[in-house]
Write a protein that holds these residues in place. Structure first.
Motif, PDB file in Angstrom:
ATOM      1  N   THR A 171       0.858  -1.180   0.000  1.00 21.98           N
ATOM      2  CA  THR A 171       0.000   0.000   0.000  1.00 21.98           C
ATOM      3  C   THR A 171       0.898   1.234   0.000  1.00 21.98           C
ATOM      4  N   VAL A 172       0.800   2.015  -1.050  1.00 20.88           N
ATOM      5  CA  VAL A 172       1.622   3.221  -1.192  1.00 20.88           C
ATOM      6  C   VAL A 172       0.695   4.368  -1.571  1.00 20.88           C
ATOM      7  N   PRO A 173       0.207   5.138  -0.598  1.00 20.92           N
ATOM      8  CA  PRO A 173      -0.784   6.160  -0.920  1.00 20.92           C
ATOM      9  C   PRO A 173      -0.209   7.434  -1.523  1.00 20.92           C
ATOM     10  N   PHE A 174       0.956   7.873  -1.055  1.00 19.10           N
ATOM     11  CA  PHE A 174       1.421   9.223  -1.375  1.00 19.10           C
ATOM     12  C   PHE A 174       2.457   9.199  -2.493  1.00 19.10           C
ATOM     13  N   TRP A 175       2.205  10.005  -3.533  1.00 18.98           N
ATOM     14  CA  TRP A 175       3.104  10.073  -4.676  1.00 18.98           C
ATOM     15  C   TRP A 175       3.376  11.526  -5.042  1.00 18.98           C
ATOM     16  N   GLY A 176       4.653  11.890  -5.026  1.00 17.14           N
ATOM     17  CA  GLY A 176       5.058  13.226  -5.429  1.00 17.14           C
ATOM     18  C   GLY A 176       5.391  13.258  -6.909  1.00 17.14           C
ATOM     19  N   ILE A 177       4.835  14.231  -7.612  1.00 16.76           N
ATOM     20  CA  ILE A 177       5.054  14.362  -9.060  1.00 16.76           C
ATOM     21  C   ILE A 177       6.231  15.309  -9.266  1.00 16.76           C
ATOM     22  N   GLY A 178       7.442  14.758  -9.140  1.00 18.27           N
ATOM     23  CA  GLY A 178       8.644  15.559  -9.262  1.00 18.27           C
ATOM     24  C   GLY A 178       8.924  16.355  -8.005  1.00 18.27           C
ATOM     25  N   ASN A 179       9.966  17.182  -8.066  1.00 15.70           N
ATOM     26  CA  ASN A 179      10.413  17.956  -6.907  1.00 15.70           C
ATOM     27  C   ASN A 179      11.049  19.259  -7.384  1.00 15.70           C
ATOM     28  N   GLU A 180      10.642  20.361  -6.774  1.00 16.07           N
ATOM     29  CA  GLU A 180      11.239  21.669  -7.066  1.00 16.07           C
ATOM     30  C   GLU A 180      11.444  21.859  -8.567  1.00 16.07           C
ATOM     31  N   ALA A 181      10.357  21.732  -9.298  1.00 12.16           N
ATOM     32  CA  ALA A 181      10.434  21.850 -10.756  1.00 12.16           C
ATOM     33  C   ALA A 181      10.897  23.233 -11.187  1.00 12.16           C
ATOM     34  N   TRP A 182      10.784  24.212 -10.310  1.00 10.89           N
ATOM     35  CA  TRP A 182      11.259  25.561 -10.595  1.00 10.89           C
ATOM     36  C   TRP A 182      12.775  25.663 -10.508  1.00 10.89           C
ATOM     37  N   GLY A 183      13.441  24.625  -9.971  1.00  7.64           N
ATOM     38  CA  GLY A 183      14.884  24.654  -9.772  1.00  7.64           C
ATOM     39  C   GLY A 183      15.527  23.367 -10.216  1.00  7.64           C
ATOM     40  N   CYS A 184      16.029  22.588  -9.237  1.00  4.76           N
ATOM     41  CA  CYS A 184      16.789  21.381  -9.563  1.00  4.76           C
ATOM     42  C   CYS A 184      15.960  20.330 -10.286  1.00  4.76           C
ATOM     43  N   GLY A 185      14.638  20.443 -10.223  1.00  2.69           N
ATOM     44  CA  GLY A 185      13.777  19.469 -10.889  1.00  2.69           C
ATOM     45  C   GLY A 185      13.478  19.785 -12.340  1.00  2.69           C
ATOM     46  N   GLY A 186      14.168  20.783 -12.928  1.00  7.75           N
ATOM     47  CA  GLY A 186      13.975  21.056 -14.351  1.00  7.75           C
ATOM     48  C   GLY A 186      14.055  22.512 -14.749  1.00  7.75           C
ATOM     49  N   ASN A 187      14.111  23.436 -13.763  1.00  2.00           N
ATOM     50  CA  ASN A 187      14.132  24.871 -14.080  1.00  2.00           C
ATOM     51  C   ASN A 187      12.998  25.260 -15.028  1.00  2.00           C
TER      52      ASN A 187
END
Length: 510
Positions: A171-187
């Motif tokens: 059971t895995v309820p929580f899923w983050g769609i990327g991280n800090e997309a404004w910076g290290c996650g893709g600028n």
């Protein structure tokens, strides 16, 4: 007894006026592949001489279980957007290595991967919060990770999981769609990421009874425009409609960094002015949460979409002699008061704020635990705030009004309130949290209890003679909780808080 030299405050607590539930997930944690958080912290390997279960360090697990950790976020952070999960499954000797380019440019052997993380969550009794790779990954990659972890029956990913030794899904309820997309996650620009988030979320499927709680990667600090961009793709301004059920929450990050980024200051060597600036920065999280909430309210007045602060805490310069990419810092009483102040704010905003994750759990930033390779383990002052506040988990918040308080202290033209408090009730019990932020004066506090009878009370105090007091391997009990005297008062109860201290008063109600 109050004297002229002892400031006083009266805290009115309406025990019979229920507010929102304080989700236990506001006490969540974060474990990134960064420094010695995972390797050397949680995971010591199967050949270690330290007590472990399949490489998971058992004294770390035991210490954290005492906190009733509700959830654990992994594998990042910035690391999440360069992590490819299939490299971390299967026989360890066959797993390809990788370079951790964000944190120290060190090589990772991928011996701690999906199965090890899930085993850790099971040992901790914590719900997993998996942060997926948007920056360098693909929609298919994250979708298959969900399938691998949560699907039963038969499918390509189910067969792969079973080949790797796990028959039943997790059971895995929580899923983050990327991280800090404004910076290290893709600028990325906010609108560009908002489009990506909706696309990724669409293909993150519920399998069987596992219902996903999809969390879109949100803003840095008070970038309200980023939050609005995310809300626009699932709702309309002022229209009154329920948001489209694409992602269920929006995150943001807020670190307490009172000085310039290049010179954040020492965790243990600071003066009283540094302390005041730190507390002012910590207090400002309330303004930031209120701002994001206001934007979300305009698009979601029924508050169906959650707000998640999945990275928070103090950030200081690394300890001398340590790898600057490992973010290893000590943890003083000052850090504990930053945590207690944050939790009071979280409790007040519990209707919208549904989850928070301190950064990070072991050996990194504002950690709960510090470890060394010889078996040493230190519980930090921040750890004790989490432990003392356990009674708030899933409790009902109640209104708290601090009256007759000491005057606010002016810091750089802004007011810092020197008294912080929150309270909750659950199952015939109450818990009051109190923080005296004054670095030099004790505080005499009357708890003006209304709306319920009191059968008994127990007080605990976290204090030390000096603000920079901290626990070390040589002196692990420099800052630990002790008993706090609680006396009766015509209005309820009375306690005396030493300078720079945190206290809890547990109530048995009738």
């Amino acid at each position: 007894m109050t004297t002229e030299s002892t400031p006083s405050a009266r805290v009115v607590i309406d025990l019979d006026v229920p507010g929102p539930t304080i989700s236990r997930h506001l006490y969540g944690h974060f474990a990134e592949h960064l420094g010695r958080c995972v390797y050397g912290g949680f995971y010591v390997g199967e050949s270690s001489e330290l007590p472990h279960e399949a490489g998971l360090r058992l004294d770390v697990v035991e210490a954290l279980r005492a906190l009733n950790i509700p959830n654990l976020r992994w594998p990042g952070g910035c690391f999440a957007d360069e992590y490819h999960w299939k490299d971390g499954i299967g026989p360890k000797e066959q797993r390809p290595g990788m370079i951790n380019t964000h944190w120290g440019d060190v090589e990772e052997n991928n011996h701690f991967g999906t199965h090890e993380f899930m085993a850790l969550c099971e040992l901790l009794g914590a719900e997993p919060y998996v942060n997926g790779n948007v920056g360098s990954g693909t929609v298919q990659e994250m979708s298959e990770w969900v399938e691998y972890l949560t699907r039963d029956g038969d499918s390509p990913m189910v067969r792969l999981r079973r080949e790797n030794g796990r028959d039943e899904p997790w059971t895995v309820p929580f899923w983050g769609i990327g991280n800090e997309a404004w910076g290290c996650g893709g600028n990325l620009r906010a609108d560009a990421y908002a489009d990506l988030a909706t696309r990724y979320a669409t293909f993150l499927k519920d399998h069987g009874d596992n219902k996903l709680y999809r969390i879109a990667a949100g803003a840095a600090d008070d970038d309200l425009a980023w939050t609005e961009a995310l809300m626009k793709v699932i709702s309309c301004l002022g229209c009154g409609k329920e948001p489209r059920n694409i992602f269920q929450a929006v995150s943001f990050h807020y670190y307490t960094v009172p000085g310039p980024w290049a010179h954040k200051g020492s965790a243990t060597s600071f003066d009283v002015d540094d302390y005041y600036r730190t507390m002012l920065k910590a207090q400002d999280v309330e303004r930031v949460i209120a701002g994001h909430s206001a934007v979300m309210d305009a698009y979601d007045p029924q508050r169906k979409v959650g707000l998640v602060l999945d990275e928070w805490g103090t950030w200081w310069d690394v300890e001398a002699g340590t790898n600057p990419g490992f973010l290893y810092q000590q943890n003083a009483l000052r850090d504990a008061l930053v945590a207690s102040l944050h939790f009071d704010v979280f409790h007040r905003h519990a209707e919208r704020l549904v989850m928070a994750n301190i950064a990070q759990t072991v050996n990194v930033l504002q950690a709960m635990l510090l470890t060394d390779e010889t078996g040493g383990l230190v519980l930090t002052p921040t750890y004790h705030v989490f432990e003392m506040n356990k009674g708030h988990h899933d409790a009902t918040s109640v209104p708290v009004h601090v009256v007759d308080r000491p005057a606010a202290y002016s810091v750089d033209g802004k007011d810092l309130e020197l008294v912080s408090a929150s309270a909750s009730v659950k199952d015939g019990a109450g818990l009051v949290s109190l923080t005296n932020l004054d670095p030099t004066s004790a505080l005499d506090v009357v708890l003006d209890l209304r709306g319920a009878g009191l059968a008994s009370s127990v007080g605990r105090i976290l204090a030390a003679p000096k603000l920079h007091a901290h626990n070390t391997f040589a002196e692990p009990a420099a800052v630990v909780p002790s008993e706090l005297d609680v006396t009766e008062d015509p209005r309820g109860l009375r306690v005396n808080l030493p300078p720079h201290s945190f206290a809890t008063v547990s109530l048995r109600l009738v």
